[in-house]
Motif scaffolding. Sequence first.
Motif, PDB file in Angstrom:
ATOM      1  N   LEU A 194      29.925  43.960  40.725  1.00  0.00           N
ATOM      2  CA  LEU A 194      30.250  42.537  40.870  1.00  0.00           C
ATOM      3  C   LEU A 194      31.554  42.309  40.119  1.00  0.00           C
ATOM      4  O   LEU A 194      31.674  42.645  38.943  1.00  0.00           O
ATOM      5  N   LEU A 195      32.515  41.738  40.822  1.00  0.00           N
ATOM      6  CA  LEU A 195      33.875  41.728  40.349  1.00  0.00           C
ATOM      7  C   LEU A 195      34.436  40.315  40.335  1.00  0.00           C
ATOM      8  O   LEU A 195      34.311  39.593  41.318  1.00  0.00           O
ATOM      9  N   VAL A 196      35.060  39.928  39.203  1.00  0.00           N
ATOM     10  CA  VAL A 196      35.880  38.719  39.218  1.00  0.00           C
ATOM     11  C   VAL A 196      37.321  39.176  39.273  1.00  0.00           C
ATOM     12  O   VAL A 196      37.743  40.024  38.480  1.00  0.00           O
ATOM     13  N   GLU A 197      38.066  38.660  40.230  1.00  0.00           N
ATOM     14  CA  GLU A 197      39.440  39.126  40.414  1.00  0.00           C
ATOM     15  C   GLU A 197      40.315  37.958  40.883  1.00  0.00           C
ATOM     16  O   GLU A 197      40.007  37.311  41.875  1.00  0.00           O
ATOM     17  N   GLN A 198      41.391  37.715  40.116  1.00  0.00           N
ATOM     18  CA  GLN A 198      42.297  36.612  40.442  1.00  0.00           C
ATOM     19  C   GLN A 198      43.089  36.864  41.717  1.00  0.00           C
ATOM     20  O   GLN A 198      43.415  35.935  42.435  1.00  0.00           O
ATOM     21  N   ASP A 199      43.410  38.152  41.935  1.00  0.00           N
ATOM     22  CA  ASP A 199      44.192  38.483  43.121  1.00  0.00           C
ATOM     23  C   ASP A 199      43.239  38.512  44.322  1.00  0.00           C
ATOM     24  O   ASP A 199      42.488  39.460  44.530  1.00  0.00           O
ATOM     25  N   VAL A 200      43.282  37.433  45.079  1.00  0.00           N
ATOM     26  CA  VAL A 200      42.284  37.221  46.129  1.00  0.00           C
ATOM     27  C   VAL A 200      42.384  38.285  47.219  1.00  0.00           C
ATOM     28  O   VAL A 200      41.377  38.738  47.762  1.00  0.00           O
TER      29      VAL A 200
END
Length: 243
Positions: A194-200
Amino acid sequence: MADSPIVELQGLCAGYGEIQVLWGIDIAVRRGEITALIGSNGAGKTTLMRALSGLIPTQGGIYFADDKDVTGDRAAQILARGIVHVPEGRRLFGAMSVEDNLLMGAYSRKVSRGELNRDLDRVYGTFPKLCDRRHQAAATLSGGEQQMCAIGRGLMSAPRLLMIDELSLGLSPLLVEQLVAALRALNAEGMSILLVEQDVITALDLCHSAFIMDMGRIVRHGEGAQLLADPIIRDAYLGVLET
Ligand SMILES: Nc1ncnc2c1ncn2[C@@H]1O[C@H](COP(=O)(O)OP(=O)(O)OP(=O)(O)O)[C@@H](O)[C@H]1O
Ligand SMILES: [Mg+2]
């Protein structure tokens, strides 16, 4: 069981003391997949990860892990289930060596030194740079190496679900590419991520499916490729590209 979600939230509410940040979150994170969590600053992504790792108490709703109700379980119990959180900002012990930071990840596991060494070798196989620098103080690593060390420490906790907050923050495109390749390889071996990533674009390209958050709520859910092609998503998150 094989098809059941690794973690599932039903109507989860959580926040900080009196402050409520998450409002009725419904998500199911599918086993064996890469799932992305997307949303603007302050949407509640980190708070959601903190709730999933038991770092903040829930204010309502139900949390299932492997079909078991774990609502209210403490962080140590969640960790023992293999739900592992690599926090925003990496949080390494700067004065300690890379290897000692990695070993901190295995702190609560009751395993033999032999098994720890095998796990260390696995992390070094995933991130050869860390092996070169294993006796170096973590504070002296580059930003990218620090992120590898933080993920490596997470891997030493024997994750079945690896949660990474802000994978690429402050890293060069080349390093992001290396991290993405490492995550794909871990996922190919069966690890759920599960990843949070700003670069959509990076996030939607990497993930199987994604949840979009806004103001403490899930506002969209879909396959990565499908969301990447969605005009509403493109307008909200990729607007810069359309000009
Ligand atoms: N320790 C805290 N105490 C009180 N409020 C907090 C705390 N941490 C976060 N918040 C609030 O919760 C909301 C969601 O924050 P959160 O850090 O989860 O967002 P985020 O989606 O991770 O944002 P970012 O992309 O900037 O990391 C924000 O309004 C924030 O101010
Ligand atoms: Mg955050």
